[in-house]
Design a protein around this motif. Structure first.
Motif, PDB file in Angstrom:
ATOM      1  N   VAL A  51      15.654  43.353  19.521  1.00  0.00           N
ATOM      2  CA  VAL A  51      14.565  42.687  20.248  1.00  0.00           C
ATOM      3  C   VAL A  51      14.428  41.241  19.767  1.00  0.00           C
ATOM      4  O   VAL A  51      14.317  40.309  20.568  1.00  0.00           O
ATOM      5  CB  VAL A  51      13.234  43.451  20.056  1.00  0.00           C
ATOM      6  N   ILE A  52      14.457  41.054  18.466  1.00  0.00           N
ATOM      7  CA  ILE A  52      14.263  39.727  17.890  1.00  0.00           C
ATOM      8  C   ILE A  52      15.401  38.786  18.264  1.00  0.00           C
ATOM      9  O   ILE A  52      15.190  37.614  18.560  1.00  0.00           O
ATOM     10  CB  ILE A  52      14.107  39.837  16.360  1.00  0.00           C
ATOM     11  N   GLU A  53      16.621  39.286  18.281  1.00  0.00           N
ATOM     12  CA  GLU A  53      17.784  38.442  18.560  1.00  0.00           C
ATOM     13  C   GLU A  53      18.065  38.288  20.052  1.00  0.00           C
ATOM     14  O   GLU A  53      18.962  37.530  20.427  1.00  0.00           O
ATOM     15  CB  GLU A  53      19.018  39.026  17.888  1.00  0.00           C
ATOM     16  N   ALA A  54      17.335  38.955  20.905  1.00  0.00           N
ATOM     17  CA  ALA A  54      17.618  38.962  22.344  1.00  0.00           C
ATOM     18  C   ALA A  54      17.655  37.567  22.956  1.00  0.00           C
ATOM     19  O   ALA A  54      18.445  37.313  23.862  1.00  0.00           O
ATOM     20  CB  ALA A  54      16.605  39.831  23.082  1.00  0.00           C
ATOM     21  N   ASP A  55      16.818  36.659  22.473  1.00  0.00           N
ATOM     22  CA  ASP A  55      16.804  35.305  23.047  1.00  0.00           C
ATOM     23  C   ASP A  55      17.709  34.339  22.292  1.00  0.00           C
ATOM     24  O   ASP A  55      17.744  33.148  22.583  1.00  0.00           O
ATOM     25  CB  ASP A  55      15.383  34.759  23.122  1.00  0.00           C
ATOM     26  N   GLY A  56      18.435  34.840  21.308  1.00  0.00           N
ATOM     27  CA  GLY A  56      19.364  34.000  20.565  1.00  0.00           C
ATOM     28  C   GLY A  56      18.727  33.177  19.457  1.00  0.00           C
ATOM     29  O   GLY A  56      19.396  32.384  18.818  1.00  0.00           O
ATOM     30  N   HIS A  57      17.430  33.349  19.229  1.00  0.00           N
ATOM     31  CA  HIS A  57      16.719  32.604  18.192  1.00  0.00           C
ATOM     32  C   HIS A  57      15.870  33.572  17.388  1.00  0.00           C
ATOM     33  O   HIS A  57      15.236  34.459  17.945  1.00  0.00           O
ATOM     34  CB  HIS A  57      15.792  31.549  18.794  1.00  0.00           C
ATOM     35  N   VAL A  58      15.858  33.373  16.094  1.00  0.00           N
ATOM     36  CA  VAL A  58      14.994  34.160  15.221  1.00  0.00           C
ATOM     37  C   VAL A  58      14.016  33.191  14.584  1.00  0.00           C
ATOM     38  O   VAL A  58      14.421  32.284  13.858  1.00  0.00           O
ATOM     39  CB  VAL A  58      15.801  34.897  14.130  1.00  0.00           C
ATOM     40  N   VAL A  59      12.736  33.361  14.881  1.00  0.00           N
ATOM     41  CA  VAL A  59      11.709  32.493  14.304  1.00  0.00           C
ATOM     42  C   VAL A  59      11.026  33.219  13.156  1.00  0.00           C
ATOM     43  O   VAL A  59      11.107  34.436  13.030  1.00  0.00           O
ATOM     44  CB  VAL A  59      10.687  32.018  15.368  1.00  0.00           C
ATOM     45  N   GLU A  60      10.367  32.462  12.325  1.00  0.00           N
ATOM     46  CA  GLU A  60       9.757  33.013  11.118  1.00  0.00           C
ATOM     47  C   GLU A  60       8.837  34.195  11.412  1.00  0.00           C
ATOM     48  O   GLU A  60       8.871  35.195  10.710  1.00  0.00           O
ATOM     49  CB  GLU A  60       8.982  31.913  10.378  1.00  0.00           C
ATOM     50  N   GLY A  61       8.007  34.092  12.440  1.00  0.00           N
ATOM     51  CA  GLY A  61       7.086  35.184  12.765  1.00  0.00           C
ATOM     52  C   GLY A  61       7.813  36.479  13.077  1.00  0.00           C
ATOM     53  O   GLY A  61       7.364  37.559  12.714  1.00  0.00           O
ATOM     54  N   GLU A  62       8.953  36.378  13.738  1.00  0.00           N
ATOM     55  CA  GLU A  62       9.749  37.569  14.048  1.00  0.00           C
ATOM     56  C   GLU A  62      10.443  38.106  12.801  1.00  0.00           C
ATOM     57  O   GLU A  62      10.548  39.310  12.596  1.00  0.00           O
ATOM     58  CB  GLU A  62      10.798  37.235  15.107  1.00  0.00           C
ATOM     59  N   ALA A  63      10.895  37.195  11.969  1.00  0.00           N
ATOM     60  CA  ALA A  63      11.606  37.596  10.760  1.00  0.00           C
ATOM     61  C   ALA A  63      10.722  38.390   9.816  1.00  0.00           C
ATOM     62  O   ALA A  63      11.216  39.219   9.040  1.00  0.00           O
ATOM     63  CB  ALA A  63      12.159  36.361  10.065  1.00  0.00           C
ATOM     64  N   ILE A  64       9.420  38.173   9.880  1.00  0.00           N
ATOM     65  CA  ILE A  64       8.490  38.910   9.027  1.00  0.00           C
ATOM     66  C   ILE A  64       8.654  40.406   9.236  1.00  0.00           C
ATOM     67  O   ILE A  64       8.639  41.178   8.279  1.00  0.00           O
ATOM     68  CB  ILE A  64       7.030  38.475   9.299  1.00  0.00           C
ATOM     69  N   VAL A  65       8.822  40.832  10.477  1.00  0.00           N
ATOM     70  CA  VAL A  65       8.961  42.258  10.767  1.00  0.00           C
ATOM     71  C   VAL A  65      10.147  42.838  10.013  1.00  0.00           C
ATOM     72  O   VAL A  65      10.047  43.888   9.374  1.00  0.00           O
ATOM     73  CB  VAL A  65       9.103  42.514  12.284  1.00  0.00           C
ATOM     74  N   LEU A  66      11.274  42.157  10.058  1.00  0.00           N
ATOM     75  CA  LEU A  66      12.466  42.664   9.391  1.00  0.00           C
ATOM     76  C   LEU A  66      12.330  42.620   7.874  1.00  0.00           C
ATOM     77  O   LEU A  66      12.737  43.552   7.183  1.00  0.00           O
ATOM     78  CB  LEU A  66      13.696  41.881   9.846  1.00  0.00           C
ATOM     79  N   ARG A  67      11.728  41.562   7.375  1.00  0.00           N
ATOM     80  CA  ARG A  67      11.548  41.466   5.924  1.00  0.00           C
ATOM     81  C   ARG A  67      10.619  42.552   5.403  1.00  0.00           C
ATOM     82  O   ARG A  67      10.866  43.147   4.349  1.00  0.00           O
ATOM     83  CB  ARG A  67      11.028  40.086   5.554  1.00  0.00           C
ATOM     84  N   VAL A  68       9.530  42.796   6.126  1.00  0.00           N
ATOM     85  CA  VAL A  68       8.605  43.848   5.707  1.00  0.00           C
ATOM     86  C   VAL A  68       9.304  45.211   5.754  1.00  0.00           C
ATOM     87  O   VAL A  68       9.132  46.030   4.857  1.00  0.00           O
ATOM     88  CB  VAL A  68       7.321  43.850   6.572  1.00  0.00           C
TER      89      VAL A  68
END
Length: 92
Positions: free
Chosen positions: A51-68
């Motif tokens: 879901v996060i990579e679907a638009d080809g960009h990973v922003v900090e707010g999205e990365a939080i989900v994966l880091r958590v």
């Protein structure tokens, strides 16, 4: 935040849906505690990454989900997409 039964489809879907939002990590950690099945955790991590990579960009707010997820579930950082492990996250 609403709670769901452990390992339920609803709990997993809520985490995946949050991957596309800018969220506070504290409630996310509480929700992630509802997933304690290791196989389901890996599926949810994969779906969140997709879901996060679907638009080809990973922003900090999205990365939080994966880091958590990595921290909360005791996963390994190499399980994250390369954009996160190489520091190419856009700060928005």
């Amino acid at each position: 935040m609403r709670t769901y039964p452990n390992n339920s489809p609803q709990a997993a879907a809520c985490i995946v849906a949050m991957a596309a939002c800018h969220i506070d990590p504290r409630p996310l950690a509480e929700l992630m505690a509802e997933i304690d099945d290791s196989e389901l955790r890996l599926k949810v991590l994969g779906l969140c990454a997709a879901v996060i990579e679907a638009d080809g960009h990973v922003v900090e707010g999205e990365a939080i989900v994966l880091r958590v997820a990595v921290e909360q579930w005791g996963l390994q950082p190499w399980m994250l997409p390369p954009e996160l492990s190489k520091g190419r996250v856009k700060h928005v």
